[in-house]
Design a protein around this motif. Structure first.
Motif, PDB file in Angstrom:
ATOM      1  N   SER A   1      -5.388  -1.391  -0.784  1.00 30.21           N
ATOM      2  CA  SER A   1      -4.659  -1.024  -2.252  1.00 30.21           C
ATOM      3  C   SER A   1      -4.654   0.353  -2.728  1.00 30.21           C
ATOM      4  O   SER A   1      -4.062   0.923  -3.564  1.00 30.21           O
ATOM      5  CB  SER A   1      -5.039  -2.032  -3.169  1.00 30.21           C
TER       6      SER A   1
ATOM      7  N   SER B   1      -2.417   2.394  -1.176  1.00 34.45           N
ATOM      8  CA  SER B   1      -1.016   1.858  -1.475  1.00 34.45           C
ATOM      9  C   SER B   1      -0.756   2.598  -2.831  1.00 34.45           C
ATOM     10  O   SER B   1       0.439   3.040  -2.893  1.00 34.45           O
ATOM     11  CB  SER B   1      -1.038   0.400  -1.403  1.00 34.45           C
TER      12      SER B   1
ATOM     13  N   GLY C   1       2.675   4.380  -3.710  1.00 32.65           N
ATOM     14  CA  GLY C   1       3.314   3.959  -4.850  1.00 32.65           C
ATOM     15  C   GLY C   1       3.570   4.886  -5.997  1.00 32.65           C
ATOM     16  O   GLY C   1       4.519   5.121  -6.622  1.00 32.65           O
TER      17      GLY C   1
ATOM     18  N   LEU D   1       7.027  -0.034  -6.466  1.00 33.94           N
ATOM     19  CA  LEU D   1       6.821  -1.585  -6.202  1.00 33.94           C
ATOM     20  C   LEU D   1       6.685  -2.122  -4.847  1.00 33.94           C
ATOM     21  O   LEU D   1       5.641  -2.923  -4.610  1.00 33.94           O
ATOM     22  CB  LEU D   1       7.812  -2.392  -6.889  1.00 33.94           C
TER      23      LEU D   1
ATOM     24  N   TYR E   1       3.135  -0.252  -3.483  1.00 36.68           N
ATOM     25  CA  TYR E   1       1.895  -0.579  -4.369  1.00 36.68           C
ATOM     26  C   TYR E   1       1.710  -2.007  -3.872  1.00 36.68           C
ATOM     27  O   TYR E   1       0.499  -2.599  -3.810  1.00 36.68           O
ATOM     28  CB  TYR E   1       2.002   0.058  -5.842  1.00 36.68           C
ATOM     29  N   VAL E   2       2.682  -2.677  -4.561  1.00 37.49           N
ATOM     30  CA  VAL E   2       2.394  -4.306  -4.749  1.00 37.49           C
ATOM     31  C   VAL E   2       2.374  -4.856  -3.158  1.00 37.49           C
ATOM     32  O   VAL E   2       1.517  -5.846  -3.045  1.00 37.49           O
ATOM     33  CB  VAL E   2       3.734  -4.967  -5.404  1.00 37.49           C
TER      34      VAL E   2
ATOM     35  N   LEU F   1      -1.403  -4.479  -2.832  1.00 31.16           N
ATOM     36  CA  LEU F   1      -2.143  -5.415  -3.560  1.00 31.16           C
ATOM     37  C   LEU F   1      -2.185  -6.671  -3.214  1.00 31.16           C
ATOM     38  O   LEU F   1      -3.205  -7.223  -3.089  1.00 31.16           O
ATOM     39  CB  LEU F   1      -1.600  -5.185  -5.143  1.00 31.16           C
ATOM     40  N   ILE F   2      -0.963  -7.121  -2.962  1.00 30.83           N
ATOM     41  CA  ILE F   2      -0.704  -8.727  -2.557  1.00 30.83           C
ATOM     42  C   ILE F   2      -1.620  -8.788  -0.986  1.00 30.83           C
ATOM     43  O   ILE F   2      -2.128  -9.763  -0.846  1.00 30.83           O
ATOM     44  CB  ILE F   2       0.443  -8.834  -2.309  1.00 30.83           C
TER      45      ILE F   2
ATOM     46  N   LYS G   1      -5.307  -9.432  -1.613  1.00 32.52           N
ATOM     47  CA  LYS G   1      -5.524 -10.507  -2.386  1.00 32.52           C
ATOM     48  C   LYS G   1      -5.374 -11.721  -1.327  1.00 32.52           C
ATOM     49  O   LYS G   1      -5.991 -12.898  -1.350  1.00 32.52           O
ATOM     50  CB  LYS G   1      -4.769 -10.785  -3.535  1.00 32.52           C
TER      51      LYS G   1
ATOM     52  N   TYR H   1       1.619 -10.466   4.290  1.00 35.99           N
ATOM     53  CA  TYR H   1       2.717  -9.889   3.642  1.00 35.99           C
ATOM     54  C   TYR H   1       3.882 -10.748   3.369  1.00 35.99           C
ATOM     55  O   TYR H   1       4.909 -10.055   3.074  1.00 35.99           O
ATOM     56  CB  TYR H   1       3.038  -8.551   4.452  1.00 35.99           C
TER      57      TYR H   1
ATOM     58  N   LEU I   1       6.047 -10.785   0.404  1.00 33.56           N
ATOM     59  CA  LEU I   1       6.882  -9.679   0.238  1.00 33.56           C
ATOM     60  C   LEU I   1       8.003  -9.628   1.097  1.00 33.56           C
ATOM     61  O   LEU I   1       9.142  -9.072   0.547  1.00 33.56           O
ATOM     62  CB  LEU I   1       5.982  -8.410   0.737  1.00 33.56           C
TER      63      LEU I   1
END
Length: 455
Positions: free
Chosen positions: A60, A63, A67, A407, A410-411, A414-415, A418, A422, A425
């Motif tokens: 992240s 990323s 982003g 998005l 970065y997202v 981030l995802i 967590k 993927y 996404l």
């Protein structure tokens, strides 16, 4: 270059003037700069895992740099185009941006001890600089050398745009080899040096007066003059002259304020921007995370890098093809079909087990639609709102593209941090493709006649 037939007097022009107005020279210079600048920035996904392993940062953190790079690139684009169109000229802006682009890559060499410096160098310096040597600026200055809304201009947009995809084909495997051979830090030094080498080409992209559209009463005819084959414009005897002469002012706003007002109140422009933002999400997500995703699935890192090159190779063909296809289908219909096929490919990729074969097939097919949106969107905006402020209007649409790109980059990281997956996404990419199909299909496409409306 004026609109008169080509005569021997053109040969008497100073060499500098002929070079600056040359359509071929401008296309070559713009293609080389896009080849290097876009090819280099598409390599970031190759650096994701080497940087995290070398520095200990999580995905992240890296990323967010990718982003923010997309975000700064998009938000600064209208300001850069404004200075290019109204203040400094295109050539100076492209030169200065490319020089700063190289400087940012050099700074990345010393950023291994500080994630803040890494993010600042890549996101801010390289991101803002990328606005000055990317598609809206280069296509805008090249488009001025062709008659507006002409077949030649559409083909030129497709050919020059394809050079960015070809840069992706070439630079991704090179970046992978450099990362293994000389580490990621020195790799950025080499890439920065390449940008320094192409700086002189900016001279051939200086601003020139925009050529007005061809009238409906002219056709091209080849004749021999003084033993040289030239193309002249002749009037067809069997066609009636239009009621009013077609000039640059007919389908272009008289000033920037009117252009922005018409665009921001037009459903067509809003739909174009929304659809373009989906493209940004798709491209950035795949460019940043696809190599890492494939490695997580057990694909060899070198082969994972090659998939991005295959995407770029397909995009070369796709970008060129769209330049020709728009002579028969409107950009609106082309974009609708493009996103529909993207949606189908996402469905196949999600529900078919991952293997090297399926990855290669997906890359080959998806590559045809990778950057084909750029010439299509540029021509779509130009056909509806004219070409006088095409750079400005395209760059504002590019903000939406880059918000989507932010998005996607970065997202995605981030995802993954967590959920360690993927998959969500991929579903989001599918849903956004369907949204883009609807947005483009219901957008209008009638050009605005500014003269008739008294603007």
């Amino acid at each position: 270059m004026d609109d008169n037939p080509i005569t021997n007097s053109d040969a008497k022009r100073p060499l500098k003037e002929r070079l600056l107005n040359s359509q071929i020279v401008a296309c070559i210079a713009g293609s080389v700069i896009l080849f290097c600048s876009f090819g280099i920035r598409q390599t970031f996904g190759v650096f994701l895992i080497p940087v995290t392993k070398s520095t200990g940062w999580d995905r992240s953190t890296v990323s967010i740099a990718a982003g923010l790079f997309q975000l700064f690139w998009g938000l600064s684009q209208p300001f850069v185009v404004y200075f290019a169109e109204r203040k400094w000229g295109f050539g100076k802006c492209i030169f200065f941006a490319s020089a700063c682009y190289a400087a940012g890559l050099f700074i990345l060499y010393a950023s291994n001890k500080s994630s803040g410096l890494f993010i600042f160098a890549y996101a801010v310096i390289v991101g803002i600089s990328a606005a000055g040597n990317s598609f809206p600026v280069i296509l805008a200055t090249i488009g001025r050398r062709f008659p507006q809304q002409s077949k030649q201009q559409a083909i030129a947009f497709g050919l020059v745009s394809s050079s960015g995809s070809f840069g992706q084909v070439v630079f991704l495997p090179i970046a992978r080899v450099m990362v293994v051979a000389i580490d990621w830090q020195l790799s950025f030094v080499v890439l920065g040096s390449i940008m320094v080498v192409v700086l002189p080409l900016c001279f051939f992209l200086q601003s020139v007066p925009a050529k007005p559209p061809l009238t409906a009463a002219t056709v091209e005819k080849e004749e021999l003059l003084d033993d040289k084959k030239v193309v002249i414009q002749v009037e067809e005897n069997n066609k009636i002259q239009p009621e009013e002469p077609i000039t640059e002012d007919t389908f272009s706003a008289p000033d920037i304020k009117t252009a922005l007002k018409e665009a921001f109140t037009s459903p067509i422009y809003i739909m174009i921007c929304l659809g373009f933002s989906v493209c940004g999400f798709h491209v950035s997500f795949l460019a940043t995370h696809l190599p890492a995703y494939l490695q997580d699935q057990g694909i060899d890192p070198s082969l994972a890098a090659w998939t991005m090159s295959i995407l770029g190779a397909g995009s070369v063909i796709g970008s060129i093809a769209t330049g020709f296809i728009t002579n028969y289908l409107s950009p609106r219909l082309c974009l609708t079909l493009l996103y529909l096929i993207r949606a189908i490919l996402f469905i196949i990729f999600i529900f078919i087990p991952i293997s090297m074969t399926t990855v290669m097939i997906f890359s080959c097919l998806f590559g045809f639609f990778w950057l084909s949106t750029v010439p299509l969107t540029t021509k779509f905006i130009g056909d509806v709102f004219g070409h006088r402020y095409l750079g400005t209007l395209t760059s504002i649409a590019f903000i939406g593209h880059q918000i989507g790109a932010f998005l996607g980059a970065y997202v995605g990281g981030l995802i993954f941090d967590k959920t360690h997956s993927y998959m969500s996404l991929w579903y989001a990419s599918l849903a956004l493709a369907v949204f883009a199909v609807v947005a483009n299909f219901f957008a209008g496409e009638d050009p605005i006649n500014f003269k008739r409306r008294g603007l």
